[in-house]
Write a protein that holds these residues in place. Structure first.
Motif, PDB file in Angstrom:
ATOM      1  N   GLY A 110      45.374  35.164   4.755  1.00 43.02           N
ATOM      2  CA  GLY A 110      45.085  33.798   4.347  1.00 43.02           C
ATOM      3  C   GLY A 110      44.589  32.921   5.477  1.00 43.02           C
ATOM      4  O   GLY A 110      44.078  31.830   5.223  1.00 43.02           O
ATOM      5  N   ASP A 111      44.696  33.391   6.715  1.00 40.36           N
ATOM      6  CA  ASP A 111      44.211  32.629   7.862  1.00 40.36           C
ATOM      7  C   ASP A 111      42.943  33.270   8.428  1.00 40.36           C
ATOM      8  O   ASP A 111      42.620  33.124   9.604  1.00 40.36           O
ATOM      9  CB  ASP A 111      45.287  32.531   8.946  1.00 40.36           C
ATOM     10  N   ASN A 112      42.210  33.959   7.570  1.00 44.76           N
ATOM     11  CA  ASN A 112      41.004  34.678   7.992  1.00 44.76           C
ATOM     12  C   ASN A 112      39.981  33.763   8.651  1.00 44.76           C
ATOM     13  O   ASN A 112      39.277  34.171   9.580  1.00 44.76           O
ATOM     14  CB  ASN A 112      40.365  35.371   6.787  1.00 44.76           C
ATOM     15  N   ALA A 113      39.898  32.519   8.165  1.00 44.98           N
ATOM     16  CA  ALA A 113      38.870  31.606   8.666  1.00 44.98           C
ATOM     17  C   ALA A 113      39.107  31.158  10.101  1.00 44.98           C
ATOM     18  O   ALA A 113      38.229  30.540  10.710  1.00 44.98           O
ATOM     19  CB  ALA A 113      38.757  30.388   7.745  1.00 44.98           C
ATOM     20  N   ARG A 114      40.260  31.452  10.660  1.00 44.36           N
ATOM     21  CA  ARG A 114      40.523  31.089  12.061  1.00 44.36           C
ATOM     22  C   ARG A 114      39.477  31.710  12.994  1.00 44.36           C
ATOM     23  O   ARG A 114      39.169  31.155  14.062  1.00 44.36           O
ATOM     24  CB  ARG A 114      41.921  31.554  12.464  1.00 44.36           C
ATOM     25  N   GLN A 115      38.922  32.855  12.608  1.00 44.94           N
ATOM     26  CA  GLN A 115      37.999  33.546  13.512  1.00 44.94           C
ATOM     27  C   GLN A 115      36.659  32.824  13.662  1.00 44.94           C
ATOM     28  O   GLN A 115      35.952  33.039  14.645  1.00 44.94           O
ATOM     29  CB  GLN A 115      37.754  34.988  13.052  1.00 44.94           C
ATOM     30  N   PHE A 116      36.273  31.977  12.724  1.00 47.80           N
ATOM     31  CA  PHE A 116      34.971  31.318  12.819  1.00 47.80           C
ATOM     32  C   PHE A 116      34.793  30.599  14.157  1.00 47.80           C
ATOM     33  O   PHE A 116      33.737  30.677  14.786  1.00 47.80           O
ATOM     34  CB  PHE A 116      34.793  30.320  11.675  1.00 47.80           C
ATOM     35  N   ALA A 117      35.830  29.900  14.598  1.00 48.31           N
ATOM     36  CA  ALA A 117      35.721  29.152  15.855  1.00 48.31           C
ATOM     37  C   ALA A 117      35.481  30.079  17.035  1.00 48.31           C
ATOM     38  O   ALA A 117      34.774  29.725  17.989  1.00 48.31           O
ATOM     39  CB  ALA A 117      36.982  28.321  16.084  1.00 48.31           C
TER      40      ALA A 117
END
Length: 443
Positions: free
Chosen positions: A365-372
């Protein structure tokens, strides 16, 4: 051979259905339904990943599972019965993660954790992992392997059947790995017997590799995952060491190609990466020791790079806190920055890349952390978004179906409150999700 494949498929599908039944009541409890309605979505801003632009005040017409039209809101002539008003949001295509492990528990300091649960329990844990992933805006994932063979396929089937809520899954079925290699449950006492279902993909010759590929495809796998080198999180293995020859990897690629299926390679070490690329794999996962020669080969062959460049920080933080083994922490320290530097060089050189996080090592659920992290290591915000939309769809060979907001494609949409092109971390603040025309979440 065809009869053998069909027999394997029947056996595996029977097991898969049995595991799927275990989650029926849970699916009914949460009220999950596969029904999709005709509707319109008003998008305050719409990210057009195909043309690299942002459109203002758009109306997206959805009929059933697919997008019918995208037009200016003020120019529409229809009077729809149902609207979803996302006029205060930025709307993007459904996000995709090309390196997940939805089935079972997340990684812990206990090396025997995979032995503590049954296959049915692993799938039930996967139900919650899948729900968290979808509600975080990831409508499609490539699930790159589970220790217990075919449990990922059971979860995929339950989602496809409308039993539970989760992303669209492309699945490997099991790892193809050498005995004691990066895809095995390792670090146990010599007299501990690992269940046969956890060793379904073990293969130590070209002939055995071909046999395992056929078994996995017969069981419902939609791609093949081969472990070309040792692993950071597998005790007793060396990430930089190649574990299969080029000929052995090519055997997997050639066998899978007969069924129209791609092979991806877990490969940390430079030599393992180059063997896999020359053998014809579709993508390289991790690529911690990617060197200049490997970058040139990947560009020449059009091989995709899927690098989990956030993961190292999580392992360092949580591993230290929870006293993970010194071996694992050492390997993580040795690979983390090298992987990020290699990713930056590969992107600059023009290697094709997609978004993949290794969720399952960290909480789902915290997959989007990698965008940064991808922006920090060389990508503009639009390119980072494309990595998790259009480029991931191209990696899957499904860009005619998913990956952008366009007429004829499946209606996968995500709404965020802020502007991810100004602050990419806005993608961690999802406000709405639609998958294949069905509203999943609206805060």
């Amino acid at each position: 051979m065809t009869d053998s494949i069909c027999s394997l498929r029947r056996c595996a599908n029977t097991a898969s259905r049995a595991l799927s039944v275990a989650v029926v009541l849970l699916g009914l409890f949460v009220g999950w339904s596969s029904h999709a309605e005709a509707l319109w979505v008003r998008a305050g801003k719409l990210v057009d990943v195909e043309r690299g632009r942002v459109l203002n005040d758009q109306a997206i017409h959805i009929d059933g599972e697919r997008i019918v039209a995208v037009q200016d809101f003020k120019g529409r002539s229809e009077t729809p019965d149902r609207w979803i008003d996302w006029s205060n949001y930025t709307v993007l295509p459904g996000l995709m993660d090309m390196h997940t492990h939805l089935v079972g528990n997340i990684t812990t300091s206990e090396i025997a954790t995979p032995l503590y649960t049954s296959g049915a329990e692993d799938v039930l844990l996967g139900v919650e992992n899948a729900r968290r992933t979808l509600r975080a805006g990831f409508t499609t994932v490539r699930d790159v392997g589970a220790y217990r063979a075919f449990t990922d396929i059971a979860l995929r089937n339950a989602i496809d059947g409308g039993i539970v809520e989760g992303p669209r899954m492309f699945v490997a079925g099991a790892y193809i790995t050498v005995t004691g290699g990066g895809g095995e449950v390792t670090g146990l006492a010599p007299d501990v017997v690992v269940p046969a279902e956890m060793r379904r993909g073990v293969a130590n010759s070209e002939a055995e590799i071909r046999d395992r590929v056929r078994q996995l495809i017969g069981g419902g796998a939609t791609f093949i995952k081969i472990i070309a080198t040792g692993a950071v999180l597998a005790a007793g293995t060396t990430p930089g060491a190649a574990e299969y020859s080029e000929a052995e990897i090519r055997a997997a690629v050639d066998e899978a190609a007969q069924y129209g299926i791609f092979v991806t390679a877990h490969a940390h070490g430079a030599e393992g990466i180059k063997r896999a690329v020359r053998a014809g794999v579709r993508s390289i996962e991790h690529a911690s020791y990617l060197d200049d020669e490997g970058i040139a080969l990947m560009k020449k062959h059009g091989t995709w790079l899927v690098a989990d460049i956030y993961n190292g920080d999580y392992i360092e933080e949580i591993g230290r806190r929870d006293q993970w083994s010194e071996e694992i922490l050492r390997k993580n320290q040795e690979t983390t920055q090298r992987q990020r530097d290699g990713f930056a060089k590969a992107v600059k050189a023009g290697v094709r890349f997609a978004f993949g996080t290794d969720s399952g090592v960290y909480p789902h659920g915290d997959n989007a952390r990698q965008f940064a992290y991808m922006v920090r290591y060389g990508l503009m915000q639009m390119e980072a978004i494309r990595a998790a939309t259009l480029y991931s769809a191209q990696l899957l060979g499904k860009d005619r179906e998913i990956g952008s907001i366009a007429a004829g494609k499946l209606a996968d949409l995500v709404a965020v409150a802020g502007d991810p092109l100004a602050d990419i971390d806005e993608l961690r603040q999802v406000r709405g999700v639609i998958k294949a025309g069905r509203q999943i979440r609206l805060d």
